[in-house]
Design a protein around this motif. Structure first.
Motif, PDB file in Angstrom:
ATOM      1  N   PHE A 202       0.776  12.947   8.238  1.00  0.00           N
ATOM      2  CA  PHE A 202      -0.567  13.073   8.805  1.00  0.00           C
ATOM      3  C   PHE A 202      -1.546  13.658   7.796  1.00  0.00           C
ATOM      4  CE2 PHE A 202      -3.569  16.154  10.673  1.00  0.00           C
ATOM      5  CZ  PHE A 202      -4.460  15.263  11.249  1.00  0.00           C
ATOM      6  N   PHE A 203      -1.168  14.741   7.110  1.00  0.00           N
ATOM      7  CA  PHE A 203      -2.103  15.381   6.190  1.00  0.00           C
ATOM      8  C   PHE A 203      -2.412  14.483   4.996  1.00  0.00           C
ATOM      9  CE2 PHE A 203      -0.562  19.424   8.205  1.00  0.00           C
ATOM     10  CZ  PHE A 203      -1.784  19.754   8.764  1.00  0.00           C
ATOM     11  N   VAL A 204      -1.405  13.757   4.510  1.00  0.00           N
ATOM     12  CA  VAL A 204      -1.672  12.793   3.437  1.00  0.00           C
ATOM     13  C   VAL A 204      -2.659  11.737   3.922  1.00  0.00           C
ATOM     14  CG1 VAL A 204      -0.652  10.949   2.051  1.00  0.00           C
ATOM     15  CG2 VAL A 204       0.510  13.155   2.230  1.00  0.00           C
ATOM     16  N   SER A 254       0.165  12.937  -2.722  1.00  0.00           N
ATOM     17  CA  SER A 254       1.386  12.655  -1.973  1.00  0.00           C
ATOM     18  C   SER A 254       2.567  13.410  -2.565  1.00  0.00           C
ATOM     19  CB  SER A 254       1.678  11.146  -1.974  1.00  0.00           C
ATOM     20  OG  SER A 254       0.603  10.433  -1.398  1.00  0.00           O
ATOM     21  N   ILE A 255       2.659  13.399  -3.899  1.00  0.00           N
ATOM     22  CA  ILE A 255       3.768  14.089  -4.560  1.00  0.00           C
ATOM     23  C   ILE A 255       3.697  15.591  -4.308  1.00  0.00           C
ATOM     24  CG2 ILE A 255       4.755  14.658  -6.811  1.00  0.00           C
ATOM     25  CD1 ILE A 255       3.905  11.873  -7.753  1.00  0.00           C
ATOM     26  N   SER A 261       6.266  20.808   0.690  1.00  0.00           N
ATOM     27  CA  SER A 261       6.842  20.929   2.033  1.00  0.00           C
ATOM     28  C   SER A 261       8.356  21.080   1.983  1.00  0.00           C
ATOM     29  CB  SER A 261       6.473  19.706   2.882  1.00  0.00           C
ATOM     30  OG  SER A 261       5.076  19.569   2.982  1.00  0.00           O
ATOM     31  N   ILE A 262       8.999  20.341   1.074  1.00  0.00           N
ATOM     32  CA  ILE A 262      10.465  20.339   1.019  1.00  0.00           C
ATOM     33  C   ILE A 262      11.004  21.548   0.270  1.00  0.00           C
ATOM     34  CG2 ILE A 262      12.474  19.088   0.108  1.00  0.00           C
ATOM     35  CD1 ILE A 262      10.852  16.500   0.624  1.00  0.00           C
ATOM     36  N   LEU A 277       8.607  10.022  -1.090  1.00  0.00           N
ATOM     37  CA  LEU A 277       7.421   9.761  -1.902  1.00  0.00           C
ATOM     38  C   LEU A 277       6.917   8.331  -1.704  1.00  0.00           C
ATOM     39  CD1 LEU A 277       8.437  11.549  -5.231  1.00  0.00           C
ATOM     40  CD2 LEU A 277       6.924  12.390  -3.424  1.00  0.00           C
ATOM     41  N   LEU A 278       7.833   7.386  -1.532  1.00  0.00           N
ATOM     42  CA  LEU A 278       7.438   5.996  -1.318  1.00  0.00           C
ATOM     43  C   LEU A 278       6.626   5.839  -0.034  1.00  0.00           C
ATOM     44  CD1 LEU A 278       7.647   2.962  -2.050  1.00  0.00           C
ATOM     45  CD2 LEU A 278       9.788   2.903  -0.742  1.00  0.00           C
TER      46      LEU A 278
END
Length: 388
Positions: A202-204, A254-255, A261-262, A277-278
């Protein structure tokens, strides 16, 4: 009078801006209607499979608002849970109970566990109660038989026999042994662990949409787009250039979001980080193309922001944070036209369920389709600036 002149000017400005009026008066009605239907749907019953469980136990489980499917013999419990869409499976052999959870929603797992333990205890209590009644009846019959024997003995010999009181004791209650297993996660898995991947998507999606829309609008308002359109450049070349230019920063975002997060927030990550990432990159591309497309219909930054309640908020409502199974069919249909629905489903499959590409391939190809459709629409939208 001067104050009233200002009031009149603002009123006329709003009256001429139909989009703002619609945002103020119609958009809230649409969204609150969706939310009303969203929370007014039927409660989703947990679905469990059972083997070796008594019919009375099945009845008790159904009485606790659970959907129960009975099996005669199951070899691969985890495979059965996945193929039949079960939330849990109960396998009982006497006092030994094996409870296996699907656990993609820890809240449902805890709900099933509480209801099952209560049902098992009630079943065992009823069984012991019934056994107690049977033991009392057996004691009375034995006592009656002994009295008859004593009576015959007295008639034959003239001697009385002392009949001892018969009171059969109920054996000690056998303690249930419940073993628990999980397909996804473990007993410490929280609700946020399962919806965390959705928020990554969502944030991306949200920030790329917002930044892309405003940036492309600035290209138009500053005259940069008009100057570019005055050159021999083709529309598809212009569109591709913008996508690649904005895409570099969308990829970087995105990266950063996924890795943070992880590795920093320690979100659950069962699958490949490359797949995460994809999908986040594909969500960013969809948001990028959609933001550029909608920016062609805006005249200023405020009008870009006006698209958020119509475009972004419904994505949140139907991306999977709220269960879709209990919604009306037409609401589920709305969910399936939301790009974030497919992105959230793919990220959940990767991060929570640890699935490979085949597990989210359909979601990925649909996201690619969204991006291509928006890109083609962008090329046609550029006709309003120059026909090439």
């Amino acid at each position: 009078m001067r104050v009233m002149a200002i009031v009149k000017r603002i009123a006329n400005q709003f009256r001429r801006d139909k989009r703002t009026l619609a945002l103020m008066f119609i958009a809230p009605l649409i969204l609150i209607t969706l939310i009303n239907y969203l929370f007014d749907g039927d409660t989703v019953k947990p679905k469990i499979g059972v083997e070796g469980v008594s019919s009375s136990m099945v009845t008790q489980l159904k009485d606790t608002d659970m959907s129960v499917k009975q099996y005669s013999s199951v070899g691969d419990v985890k495979g059965t849970i996945k193929s039949d869409g079960l939330d849990a499976f109960v396998k009982q052999d006497g006092a030994d109970v094996m409870l296996t959870f699907e656990n993609s929603d820890p809240g449902v797992s805890k709900q099933i566990q509480m209801k099952l333990q209560a049902a098992l205890m009630a079943e065992q209590k009823d069984a012991m109660k019934q056994l107690g009644v049977s033991m009392q009846e057996a004691s009375a019959k034995i006592q009656q038989s002994l009295a008859g024997i004593a009576k015959q003995y007295a008639a034959q010999t003239g001697q009385q026999l002392d009949i001892p009181a018969v009171n059969l004791k109920i054996p000690e209650q056998q303690q249930l042994s419940i073993d628990t297993a999980y397909i996804y996660g473990d007993a410490d898995t929280t609700f946020f662990d399962t919806i965390g991947p959705i928020f990554i998507g969502f944030f991306v999606f949200f920030f790329v949409f917002l930044i892309a829309g405003i940036s492309f609008l600035r290209e138009r308002t500053t005259g940069t787009l008009e100057r570019l359109m005055a050159t021999p450049i083709k529309r598809w070349e212009l569109e591709t250039g913008y996508l690649l230019g904005f895409g570099i920063f969308a990829l970087a975002q995105s990266i950063i979001v996924a890795l943070y997060s992880i590795h920093v927030l320690d979100m659950v990550q069962m699958g490949s980080i490359w797949y995460v990432l994809l999908i986040t990159l594909m969500l960013a591309m969809v948001a990028l193309t959609l933001g550029i497309l909608l920016s062609t219909f805006a005249n200023n930054e405020f009008q870009i922001v006006q698209f958020i309640p119509i475009v972004i908020v419904p994505q949140v409502l139907f991306c999977g944070i709220f269960p879709l199974e209990g919604m009306a069919d037409w609401l589920q249909w709305i969910a399936h036209i939301m790009p974030l629905y497919y992105g959230a489903d793919a990220l959940t499959s990767i991060m929570v369920k640890g699935e490979g590409f085949s597990g989210f391939a359909t979601d990925f190809y649909i996201l690619v389709g969204f991006a291509l459709v928006f890109m083609i629409l962008n090329i046609f939208a550029l006709k309003k600036y120059r026909k090439i």
